[in-house]
Motif scaffolding. Sequence first.
Motif, PDB file in Angstrom:
ATOM      1  N   THR A   1       0.782  -1.234   0.000  1.00 43.64           N
ATOM      2  CA  THR A   1       0.000   0.000   0.000  1.00 43.64           C
ATOM      3  C   THR A   1       0.815   1.286   0.000  1.00 43.64           C
ATOM      4  O   THR A   1       0.321   2.317  -0.441  1.00 43.64           O
ATOM      5  CB  THR A   1      -0.929   0.040   1.228  1.00 43.64           C
ATOM      6  OG1 THR A   1      -0.146  -0.085   2.416  1.00 43.64           O
ATOM      7  CG2 THR A   1      -1.961  -1.074   1.182  1.00 43.64           C
TER       8      THR A   1
ATOM      9  N   LEU B   1       2.267   2.106   9.441  1.00 41.57           N
ATOM     10  CA  LEU B   1       1.280   1.074   9.745  1.00 41.57           C
ATOM     11  C   LEU B   1       0.439   1.381  10.983  1.00 41.57           C
ATOM     12  O   LEU B   1      -0.556   0.707  11.228  1.00 41.57           O
ATOM     13  CB  LEU B   1       1.982  -0.277   9.910  1.00 41.57           C
ATOM     14  CG  LEU B   1       2.576  -0.851   8.627  1.00 41.57           C
ATOM     15  CD1 LEU B   1       3.416  -2.083   8.941  1.00 41.57           C
ATOM     16  CD2 LEU B   1       1.482  -1.180   7.623  1.00 41.57           C
TER      17      LEU B   1
ATOM     18  N   PHE C   1      -3.347   1.490  10.926  1.00 39.64           N
ATOM     19  CA  PHE C   1      -4.047   0.245  10.610  1.00 39.64           C
ATOM     20  C   PHE C   1      -4.011  -0.657  11.852  1.00 39.64           C
ATOM     21  O   PHE C   1      -3.234  -1.617  11.905  1.00 39.64           O
ATOM     22  CB  PHE C   1      -3.386  -0.474   9.426  1.00 39.64           C
ATOM     23  CG  PHE C   1      -3.288   0.347   8.182  1.00 39.64           C
ATOM     24  CD1 PHE C   1      -4.391   0.542   7.373  1.00 39.64           C
ATOM     25  CD2 PHE C   1      -2.080   0.927   7.811  1.00 39.64           C
ATOM     26  CE1 PHE C   1      -4.302   1.298   6.208  1.00 39.64           C
ATOM     27  CE2 PHE C   1      -1.974   1.676   6.648  1.00 39.64           C
ATOM     28  CZ  PHE C   1      -3.098   1.873   5.848  1.00 39.64           C
TER      29      PHE C   1
ATOM     30  N   ILE D   1      -3.735  -4.518  11.617  1.00 43.60           N
ATOM     31  CA  ILE D   1      -2.442  -4.985  11.102  1.00 43.60           C
ATOM     32  C   ILE D   1      -1.400  -4.911  12.210  1.00 43.60           C
ATOM     33  O   ILE D   1      -0.615  -5.845  12.409  1.00 43.60           O
ATOM     34  CB  ILE D   1      -2.016  -4.176   9.869  1.00 43.60           C
ATOM     35  CG1 ILE D   1      -2.973  -4.476   8.703  1.00 43.60           C
ATOM     36  CG2 ILE D   1      -0.576  -4.494   9.486  1.00 43.60           C
ATOM     37  CD1 ILE D   1      -2.767  -3.601   7.493  1.00 43.60           C
ATOM     38  N   ASN D   2      -1.385  -3.822  12.945  1.00 42.31           N
ATOM     39  CA  ASN D   2      -0.447  -3.688  14.067  1.00 42.31           C
ATOM     40  C   ASN D   2      -0.665  -4.785  15.098  1.00 42.31           C
ATOM     41  O   ASN D   2       0.289  -5.357  15.621  1.00 42.31           O
ATOM     42  CB  ASN D   2      -0.586  -2.322  14.727  1.00 42.31           C
ATOM     43  CG  ASN D   2       0.312  -1.304  14.090  1.00 42.31           C
ATOM     44  OD1 ASN D   2       1.340  -1.631  13.533  1.00 42.31           O
ATOM     45  ND2 ASN D   2      -0.072  -0.060  14.188  1.00 42.31           N
TER      46      ASN D   2
END
Length: 72
Positions: free
Chosen positions: A7, A48, A51, A54-55
């Motif tokens: 991304t 990141l 998000f 995701i973390n």
Amino acid sequence: MDVAVLTARPGDPTIDPKFFGPDGRLIAPDALEELDWSIYDSQLTMYLSVFPPINDAIRSYGRIFHDIVVED
């Protein structure tokens, strides 16, 4: 890195342009000079941070990896 490469794009304010290759993709960590690795890692962490799922997954993986690999 594998998540961010999908991304992250040049021009993102959290990632230094020097970490993008000519194709506009993030360069691989093994292509970095040793002095840049800490900065690269910090900037990807910041990128990141917006998000949370995701973390959370990355932190969970880190804990599991540590429990498996590190001997007490």
